[in-house]
Design an enzyme around this catalytic site. Structure first.
Site, mmCIF file in Angstrom:
data_model
loop_
_atom_site.group_PDB
_atom_site.id
_atom_site.type_symbol
_atom_site.label_atom_id
_atom_site.label_comp_id
_atom_site.label_asym_id
_atom_site.label_seq_id
_atom_site.Cartn_x
_atom_site.Cartn_y
_atom_site.Cartn_z
ATOM 1 N N GLU A 72 0.889 -1.164 0.000
ATOM 2 C CA GLU A 72 0.000 0.000 0.000
ATOM 3 C C GLU A 72 0.922 1.207 0.000
ATOM 4 O O GLU A 72 1.589 1.485 0.996
ATOM 5 C CB GLU A 72 -0.925 -0.016 1.222
ATOM 6 C CG GLU A 72 -2.128 0.907 1.087
ATOM 7 C CD GLU A 72 -1.824 2.345 1.492
ATOM 8 O OE1 GLU A 72 -1.573 3.175 0.573
ATOM 9 O OE2 GLU A 72 -1.823 2.630 2.683
ATOM 10 N N CYS A 99 -2.209 8.798 2.598
ATOM 11 C CA CYS A 99 -2.084 8.332 1.205
ATOM 12 C C CYS A 99 -3.365 8.612 0.432
ATOM 13 O O CYS A 99 -3.326 8.938 -0.755
ATOM 14 C CB CYS A 99 -1.793 6.836 1.178
ATOM 15 S SG CYS A 99 -0.321 6.358 2.084
#
Length: 456
Positions: A229, A263
């Site tokens: 990720e 993110c």
């Protein structure tokens, strides 16, 4: 690599931690490998009970855990409390659903044979975790894999060492065996050594593109599964029928959450040309009205960035955007005091030729674009190397959903952004990584989906 708590609000080093030796690493791998043999055989109900105990401990110790987050990486206390609550919900979800996810599945394939699929653990896993959501991201990785019966070696970010210790303490107290979950203060080179060890069966990393590429390369060279990720530059498309002021205020607040260090924060905000000027002005007013201050003080909305280096990187990106022709409406400067402080910024006029168009700005910086048609908005949104998540905002939910489905991302939202729940899959495409966490999808990333077939 120095593991220490350096309070980003003050710049003061409050605690230092002893790094693991190579011998410590060798013993940890041996311990986790040995523990796997017994942990995998522990009844699923007992593993679920331990995870439920972890969830309860996170609830009971919520303020303590939140205070550590605020002290280590600067997140405002109320936001840190939300993170702790989300982490608790993840452990509880796998406690509630884990046994069901482990049930055997009988396949009907048109013959007389018995065909059954069973879900089994694969062994020792390595987790490399970041600092921006230091408890939630560990829960995302550890909860499903411990429920499945894998054992875990965990390297936390060097600035979140105390969080790493606390999580280990809570898991052990709740009934996770000491050797089934081991927190390690290890270097990048030692992480490579761990991944290369044949007893370690997989690795999950949340972090930068560079770190992800390095880990994925090592895993691939050793024929091991990896889940990544990585970064994101999420688009947020505003359609022309929204309540302008309400939407602009909501979007500005979302972008500044955790000082923009997420993110899946809405880093590229796309607005119809007809409402662009008014939207920008509302975002600027909202951002300027958000209290910047001590993350432990009541009412603080924006704290310091996690480190001086992180602050300097974000400020440099804003300065470079302005040098290349973008317009800075407010903020974007390092504050003249100890710690990692930055005034929140709003940028417009960023074009494809500028660095800021392609880069991920990991800080409190809202970049707003104007578009003339929905097709143009989608084109801009998809013109990115990243593909984590995106959102579309409109009173017409059907139209917004149609636009959202056109986004080339792992998670597409309508009238919300970056919503995370334990039962929803989390992950991206392109340079945002691969694999999924959470829900049933995260449960089987590091599982052996085994076919057992008995001829009729």
């Amino acid at each position: 690599m120095a593991f220490r708590t350096e309070n980003p609000a003050t710049g003061i080093v409050e605690q230092e931690f002893t790094s693991a030796t190579d011998a410590d690493v060798t013993r940890a791998i041996e311990r986790a490998d040995t523990a796997f043999a017994s942990w995998r055989k522990t009844p699923a109900a007992d593993r679920a009970k331990a995870l439920a105990g972890v969830a309860q401990a996170f609830q009971d110790r919520g303020d303590e855990l939140a205070r550590v987050i605020s002290t280590e990486m600067g997140k405002p206390f109320a936001q840190a409390q939300d993170e702790v609550a989300l982490s608790a919900s993840i452990y509880q979800w796998y406690a509630d659903h884990g046994e069901g996810l482990l049930k055997e599945e009988t396949l009907e394939v048109g013959d007389d044979a018995k065909s059954v699929v069973v879900t089994e653990p694969i062994g020792v896993l390595m987790g490399v975790m970041p600092w921006n959501f230091p408890q939630y991201q560990v829960a995302r990785f550890a909860a499903p894999n411990l429920m499945l019966g894998n054992t875990v070696l965990l390297k936390h970010a060097s600035i979140c060492a105390r969080t790493g210790e606390l999580i280990e303490e809570i898991l052990h107290a709740a009934g996770i065996p000491e050797d089934a979950y081991i927190n390690l203060f290890v270097s990048t080179d030692q992480v490579t050594t761990i991944i290369e060890d044949p007893r370690v069966r997989g690795v999950s990393l949340t972090g930068s593109e560079g770190a992800g590429a390095a880990v994925a390369t090592t895993a691939a060279q050793n024929l091991k599964k990896s889940v990544l990720e990585l970064g994101g530059s999420d688009p947020l498309i505003v359609l022309d029928d929204v309540d302008m002021k309400e939407t602009a205020t909501t979007v500005a607040t979302a972008r500044m959450s955790n000082a923009g260090q997420a993110c899946n924060s809405p880093k590229r905000i796309l607005v119809p040309a007809g409402m662009f000027d008014e939207f920008v002005q509302t975002v600027v007013e909202t951002v300027e009205g958000m209290p910047v201050g001590d993350p432990l003080a009541e009412g603080t909305k924006i704290g310091p960035l996690s480190s001086v280096q992180g602050r300097d990187d974000a400020v440099s990106q804003v300065e470079r955007a302005v040098e290349q022709g973008a317009t800075l409406h407010t903020g974007g400067r390092a504050l003249d005091k100890d710690g990692a402080w930055m005034s929140p910024a709003v940028l417009t006029g960023v074009t494809r030729e500028m660095d800021a168009f392609k880069e991920e700005i990991f800080g409190p910086v809202a970049v707003i674009y104007s578009y003339d048609s929905v097709d143009e908005a989608v084109e801009i949104a998809n013109d990115s190397d990243f593909g984590l998540s995106g959102s579309v905002w409109s009173k017409d939910e059907a139209k917004a959903e149609e636009v959202a489905r056109r986004l080339e991302v792992g998670m597409a939202y309508v009238n919300e952004h970056a919503t995370t729940k334990a039962g929803l899959p989390f992950g991206g495409v392109r340079r945002s990584g691969y694999g999924r966490e959470l829900g049933r999808w995260g449960f089987t990333e590091f599982a052996n989906t085994k076919l057992v077939r008995v001829a009729g």
